[in-house]
Design a protein around this motif. Structure first.
Motif, PDB file in Angstrom:
ATOM      1  N   HIS A  80       5.564  -9.432   6.093  1.00  0.00           N
ATOM      2  CA  HIS A  80       4.104  -9.584   6.121  1.00  0.00           C
ATOM      3  C   HIS A  80       3.603 -10.466   4.979  1.00  0.00           C
ATOM      4  O   HIS A  80       4.312 -10.651   3.977  1.00  0.00           O
ATOM      5  N   ASP A  91       5.855  -8.624  -2.641  1.00  0.00           N
ATOM      6  CA  ASP A  91       5.802  -7.621  -1.571  1.00  0.00           C
ATOM      7  C   ASP A  91       5.382  -8.302  -0.265  1.00  0.00           C
ATOM      8  O   ASP A  91       4.257  -8.780  -0.154  1.00  0.00           O
ATOM      9  N   GLY A  92       6.291  -8.346   0.689  1.00  0.00           N
ATOM     10  CA  GLY A  92       6.002  -9.012   1.959  1.00  0.00           C
ATOM     11  C   GLY A  92       6.289 -10.493   1.894  1.00  0.00           C
ATOM     12  O   GLY A  92       7.158 -11.008   2.616  1.00  0.00           O
ATOM     13  N   GLU A 125      -0.081  -5.517   6.871  1.00  0.00           N
ATOM     14  CA  GLU A 125       0.917  -4.446   6.796  1.00  0.00           C
ATOM     15  C   GLU A 125       0.436  -3.348   5.863  1.00  0.00           C
ATOM     16  O   GLU A 125       0.687  -2.172   6.070  1.00  0.00           O
ATOM     17  N   GLU A 126      -0.271  -3.765   4.811  1.00  0.00           N
ATOM     18  CA  GLU A 126      -0.674  -2.812   3.774  1.00  0.00           C
ATOM     19  C   GLU A 126      -1.867  -1.951   4.194  1.00  0.00           C
ATOM     20  O   GLU A 126      -2.116  -0.905   3.607  1.00  0.00           O
ATOM     21  N   HIS A 189      13.007  -7.310   2.218  1.00  0.00           N
ATOM     22  CA  HIS A 189      11.855  -6.811   1.473  1.00  0.00           C
ATOM     23  C   HIS A 189      12.324  -6.502   0.059  1.00  0.00           C
ATOM     24  O   HIS A 189      13.493  -6.191  -0.151  1.00  0.00           O
ATOM     25  N   HIS A 356       7.925   0.186   6.747  1.00  0.00           N
ATOM     26  CA  HIS A 356       7.900  -1.274   6.829  1.00  0.00           C
ATOM     27  C   HIS A 356       7.728  -1.694   8.283  1.00  0.00           C
ATOM     28  O   HIS A 356       7.971  -0.905   9.189  1.00  0.00           O
TER      29      HIS A 356
HETATM   30 ZN   LIG Z   1       5.539  -4.769   1.944  1.00  0.00          ZN
END
Ligand SMILES: [Zn+2]
Length: 410
Positions: A80, A91-92, A125-126, A189, A356
């Motif tokens: 993401h 992150d992502g 995603e978050e 990830h 995830h």
């Molecule tokens: Zn993530």
């Protein structure tokens, strides 16, 4: 390898600039101006690497390298590209960048796959803007329906489709994706925890996503005056809760195999400085990669709590959430391990303690996932950092795995 690493560093650095909180980490909300900037960067890079770019009706981005076979399902690689508020640059994003660099190697080596390869960058995603999270992947598999998607609003009352239109996204594009068009999904990830760093293991092959449960425990006693109630006449709900809580971590430790337990919320009633508490309510979050571990700890937790019930103290436990652990595809796990060994990149097996997109997509296709170490185990903060060398290892592994899964011919 060196070239790949340099490009990874550049992509991460460039994408980190698309934030609404400069110098205070990455804040990239779905369908924001920063989303648009990152989106354009990703799409441009995809084109540069010879991929055909398209978006779906959620704004998920797909860059496709056509295969020899017509109408064949794709091997997807990605993650993401949204963030939490004041989050990190990895992150992502790291998973999207690694996907792009896998495609770059296909292009550089003039490989034509039998099955198509698609690099994907997923939205929301978050769950920072529209709550819920994992929206791009839930949309793709149809577990988030078109109607539900359209009804979602952000905190300012702006709907998903209004927000999409604002940055020029086409809301009429197809939304749910036919599972038959997907052969496999691979995601890299960052670990977001300390295990790989502590083990000095550059790669973690994810065995499964942890199962979890949340319990709400209520302890009821009797209120009384803090000054006039003798110590032997008290039924103190907080003292009882405290006795229980201090024993809970050992249940997870004794269970082992990475089982974790967290008491994250505690409410005391009436919560007055001079009143003996008559009620406390606390949460117990239990997680493990194995369902058996989760169930054992739930049972022991309930037994422990029950053992504190007596004439003047009542206890009760309610189960609020139960999610089964999910094992990732066995043959892809083996493929990822074998590939790591052949490349002489040390790896270890690991469970994911967080949800995830890979977990969602595993409902409809074969999924594999790898982790790279997070410095000091930190994530969801500006200090979040992973070594580009480790990310380049991830590119090598996913490139070889993708060649295998797309049955490439050079
Ligand atoms: Zn993530």
């Amino acid at each position: 390898m060196k070239e790949t690493q340099v490009r990874i560093e550049r992509h991460i650095n460039e994408l980190s600039k698309f934030t609404s909180t400069p110098h205070k980490g990455v804040t990239r909300l779905t369908y924001s101006n920063e989303d648009l900037q990152a989106r354009n960067y990703i799409k441009e890079t995809m084109k540069e690497y010879g991929l055909n770019v398209r978006e779906d009706g959620f704004g998920n981005i797909f860059g496709k390298l056509e295969g020899i076979l017509n109408d064949a399902p794709s091997v997807l690689i990605g993650s993401h590209f949204d963030s939490v508020p004041n989050g990190g640059a990895y992150d992502g994003t790291a998973g999207v960048v690694v996907g792009l660099e896998v495609a770059a190697l296909f292009s550089k080596n003039n490989l034509t796959p039998k099955y198509p390869l698609e690099i994907v960058a997923l939205i929301e995603e978050e769950g920072t803007r529209f709550k819920g999270g994992l929206m791009g992947s839930r949309g793709i598999i149809g577990s988030l329906s078109e109607e539900d998607f359209k009804s979602l609003k952000d905190k300012d009352g702006i709907s998903t489709e209004e927000a999409m239109s604002k940055i020029g996204l086409d809301t009429s594009l197809p939304k749910k994706r036919d599972p038959k068009t997907m052969k496999a999904f691979l995601e890299l990830h960052i670990e977001q925890g300390p295990i790989l760093e502590e083990k000095s293991s550059p790669i973690g092959v994810v065995e499964g996503i942890v199962g979890l449960t949340q319990l709400e425990v209520t302890v009821e006693g009797r209120a009384g005056h803090a000054g006039t109630t003798p110590m032997d006449r008290r039924s103190d709900a907080l003292v009882t809760a405290a006795k229980i809580i201090t024993q809970l971590p050992d249940l997870a430790i004794d269970e082992g195999e990475g089982t974790v337990i967290t008491i994250g919320r505690l409410n005391v009633f009436p919560n007055g400085a001079n009143v003996i508490p008559d009620k406390t309510v606390f949460t117990v979050d239990i997680r493990s990669g194995k369902e058996e571990n989760v169930c054992n700890v739930i049972r022991k937790t309930k037994e422990l709590i029950q053992s504190y019930s007596e004439d003047t103290i009542q206890t009760s436990v309610e189960q609020h959430l139960y999610i089964q652990p999910k094992a990732l595809n066995k043959s892809i796990r083996s493929l990822l391990k074998q590939t790591s060994s052949e490349l002489e990149i040390p790896y270890c097996s690991i469970n994911s303690g967080a949800g995830h997109d890979a977990m969602i997509l595993s409902d409809v296709t074969d999924v594999g996932m790898i982790f790279v170490p997070s410095k000091d185990g930190l994530s969801h903060c500006p200090e979040e950092w992973s070594d580009a060398h480790h990310l380049a290892n991830g590119v090598q592994i996913l490139y070889e795995a993708a060649k295998n899964l797309t049955e490439t011919k050079s």
